[in-house]
Enzyme design. Structure first.
Site, PDB file in Angstrom:
ATOM      1  N   ASP A  62       0.827  -1.212   0.000  1.00 34.85           N
ATOM      2  CA  ASP A  62       0.000   0.000   0.000  1.00 34.85           C
ATOM      3  C   ASP A  62       0.861   1.261   0.000  1.00 34.85           C
ATOM      4  O   ASP A  62       2.080   1.201   0.158  1.00 34.85           O
ATOM      5  CB  ASP A  62      -0.942  -0.020   1.209  1.00 34.85           C
ATOM      6  CG  ASP A  62      -0.267  -0.462   2.504  1.00 34.85           C
ATOM      7  OD1 ASP A  62       0.977  -0.501   2.543  1.00 34.85           O
ATOM      8  OD2 ASP A  62      -0.973  -0.767   3.466  1.00 34.85           O
ATOM      9  N   ASP A 130      -7.789  -3.034  14.290  1.00 33.39           N
ATOM     10  CA  ASP A 130      -9.178  -3.315  13.904  1.00 33.39           C
ATOM     11  C   ASP A 130      -9.269  -4.473  12.903  1.00 33.39           C
ATOM     12  O   ASP A 130     -10.309  -4.700  12.296  1.00 33.39           O
ATOM     13  CB  ASP A 130      -9.845  -2.056  13.316  1.00 33.39           C
ATOM     14  CG  ASP A 130      -9.181  -1.564  12.033  1.00 33.39           C
ATOM     15  OD1 ASP A 130      -8.191  -2.191  11.571  1.00 33.39           O
ATOM     16  OD2 ASP A 130      -9.644  -0.546  11.484  1.00 33.39           O
ATOM     17  N   HIS A 132      -7.442  -4.810  10.120  1.00 30.60           N
ATOM     18  CA  HIS A 132      -7.146  -4.507   8.714  1.00 30.60           C
ATOM     19  C   HIS A 132      -5.814  -5.114   8.278  1.00 30.60           C
ATOM     20  O   HIS A 132      -4.900  -5.299   9.096  1.00 30.60           O
ATOM     21  CB  HIS A 132      -7.213  -2.996   8.414  1.00 30.60           C
ATOM     22  CG  HIS A 132      -6.087  -2.169   8.918  1.00 30.60           C
ATOM     23  ND1 HIS A 132      -6.195  -1.310   9.988  1.00 30.60           N
ATOM     24  CD2 HIS A 132      -4.816  -2.027   8.470  1.00 30.60           C
ATOM     25  CE1 HIS A 132      -5.052  -0.692  10.178  1.00 30.60           C
ATOM     26  NE2 HIS A 132      -4.190  -1.115   9.276  1.00 30.60           N
ATOM     27  N   GLU A 137      -9.786  -1.655   5.343  1.00 31.97           N
ATOM     28  CA  GLU A 137     -10.478  -1.436   6.613  1.00 31.97           C
ATOM     29  C   GLU A 137     -11.703  -2.350   6.713  1.00 31.97           C
ATOM     30  O   GLU A 137     -12.150  -2.908   5.706  1.00 31.97           O
ATOM     31  CB  GLU A 137     -10.912   0.035   6.702  1.00 31.97           C
ATOM     32  CG  GLU A 137      -9.759   1.047   6.684  1.00 31.97           C
ATOM     33  CD  GLU A 137      -9.015   1.138   8.014  1.00 31.97           C
ATOM     34  OE1 GLU A 137      -9.107   0.199   8.838  1.00 31.97           O
ATOM     35  OE2 GLU A 137      -8.315   2.148   8.215  1.00 31.97           O
TER      36      GLU A 137
HETATM   37  C1  GLP Z   1      -0.584   0.118   8.695  1.00 31.97           C
HETATM   38  C2  GLP Z   1      -0.192  -0.680   7.463  1.00 31.97           C
HETATM   39  C3  GLP Z   1      -0.430  -2.158   7.655  1.00 31.97           C
HETATM   40  C4  GLP Z   1       0.142  -2.615   8.981  1.00 31.97           C
HETATM   41  C5  GLP Z   1      -0.533  -1.880  10.108  1.00 31.97           C
HETATM   42  C6  GLP Z   1      -0.062  -2.305  11.490  1.00 31.97           C
HETATM   43  O1  GLP Z   1      -1.942   0.403   8.721  1.00 31.97           O
HETATM   44  N1  GLP Z   1      -0.877  -0.238   6.288  1.00 31.97           N
HETATM   45  O2  GLP Z   1       0.157  -2.870   6.575  1.00 31.97           O
HETATM   46  O3  GLP Z   1      -0.027  -3.992   9.145  1.00 31.97           O
HETATM   47  O4  GLP Z   1      -0.251  -0.492   9.931  1.00 31.97           O
HETATM   48  O5  GLP Z   1       1.154  -1.691  11.788  1.00 31.97           O
HETATM   49  P1  GLP Z   1       2.088  -2.029  12.991  1.00 31.97           P
HETATM   50  O6  GLP Z   1       2.843  -3.234  12.623  1.00 31.97           O
HETATM   51  O7  GLP Z   1       2.971  -0.827  13.131  1.00 31.97           O
HETATM   52  O8  GLP Z   1       1.210  -2.234  14.185  1.00 31.97           O
END
Ligand code: GLP
Length: 249
Positions: A62, A130, A132, A137
């Site tokens: 992304d 959440d 995702h 989302e």
């Molecule tokens: C962002 C990214 C996701 C990732 C998520 C959790 O939203 N787009 O790909 O998995 O954060 O991030 P973290 O690993 O920092 O908790």
């Protein structure tokens, strides 16, 4: 789903790097966020000991809308700073959606076309609080393709720590869809820490539902989930998953 519960985030990273290293010469889907950082460190260490990524082709999940690849908080810059600049992959082989094209829908279509022309061998994933994955989302179609999204205020708040303030976090992003992600031959999702425990329990033991986008892993033919004890703390069947991992058929 293959569920591996490890004592610590370091053990999660060691196990994940071991699996990813098998694909160092293949097509790898990469994820940003803080969870995979220890894994990237371990892969960089393995590279220093001789593991080559020269034949690897990498695809990001992304990108924020409006951020140029040169913007330090863009995911294109982040993955380079944290991983790909430290290994022997040619920079032109690290792909991501174009966040600053001015037309996020066209950029999403272009990225989907690029992904449709290849087959990702292994897709690394984190999970949001959440549920995702990527930036899909709750409510995203389980068969969605790469698309532009409006981020949930909680996701914006969670990601504000990477920016100077919450109002600098873009509210839109381009993400591989759940259907796009599911086309990868293997999915490898990592989660660590207590704040992921609820999402992890919903992903593994809840229903297959667009309300928990990560539950799409339940329908994949080769999905591995590696989590630490804290992230596993709300799983009803945690003891069974540990037993099954220790006694593989
Ligand atoms: C962002 C990214 C996701 C990732 C998520 C959790 O939203 N787009 O790909 O998995 O954060 O991030 P973290 O690993 O920092 O908790």
């Amino acid at each position: 789903m293959d569920i591996i519960i490890c004592p610590s985030p370091n053990d999660v990273a060691t196990k994940a790097a071991e699996i990813l290293a098998e694909h160092a010469g293949g097509r790898m889907g990469l994820a940003t966020g803080s969870t995979p950082l220890l894994t990237y460190k371990e892969l960089i260490r393995m590279h220093e000991e001789g593991l080559s990524f020269a034949e690897c082709e990498a695809f990001l999940l992304d990108e924020y809308v409006g951020l140029a690849p040169s913007h330090p908080q863009s995911y294109a810059a982040t993955i380079r700073n944290e991983f790909t600049n430290h290994i022997d992959i040619d920079d032109a082989r690290v792909h991501s959606p174009q966040g600053d094209s001015g037309d996020p829908h066209a950029a999403a279509r272009a990225y989907e076309e690029l992904l449709a022309s290849t087959e990702v061998d292994i897709q690394l994933l984190g999970i949001g609080a959440d549920g995702h994955i990527g930036f899909n989302e709750p409510g995203t179609s389980l068969n969605s393709r790469t698309h532009a999204v409006t981020l949930h205020p909680q996701t914006i708040a969670d990601n504000a720590r990477f920016f100077d303030s919450a109002d600098q976090v873009p509210i839109h992003a381009i993400t591989q869809g759940l259907g796009t992600i599911s086309r990868a031959k293997r999915l490898l999702l990592l989660a660590t820490g207590q704040n992921k425990a609820k999402a992890v329990a919903e992903m593994i033991e809840g229903g297959l539902s667009a309300f928990c986008p990560a539950s799409v892993l339940q329908a994949h033919q080769d999905a591995t989930v590696i989590i630490d004890d804290e992230a596993a703390s709300l799983l009803a069947y945690a003891d069974y998953y540990r037993f099954a991992d220790a006694n593989r058929p």
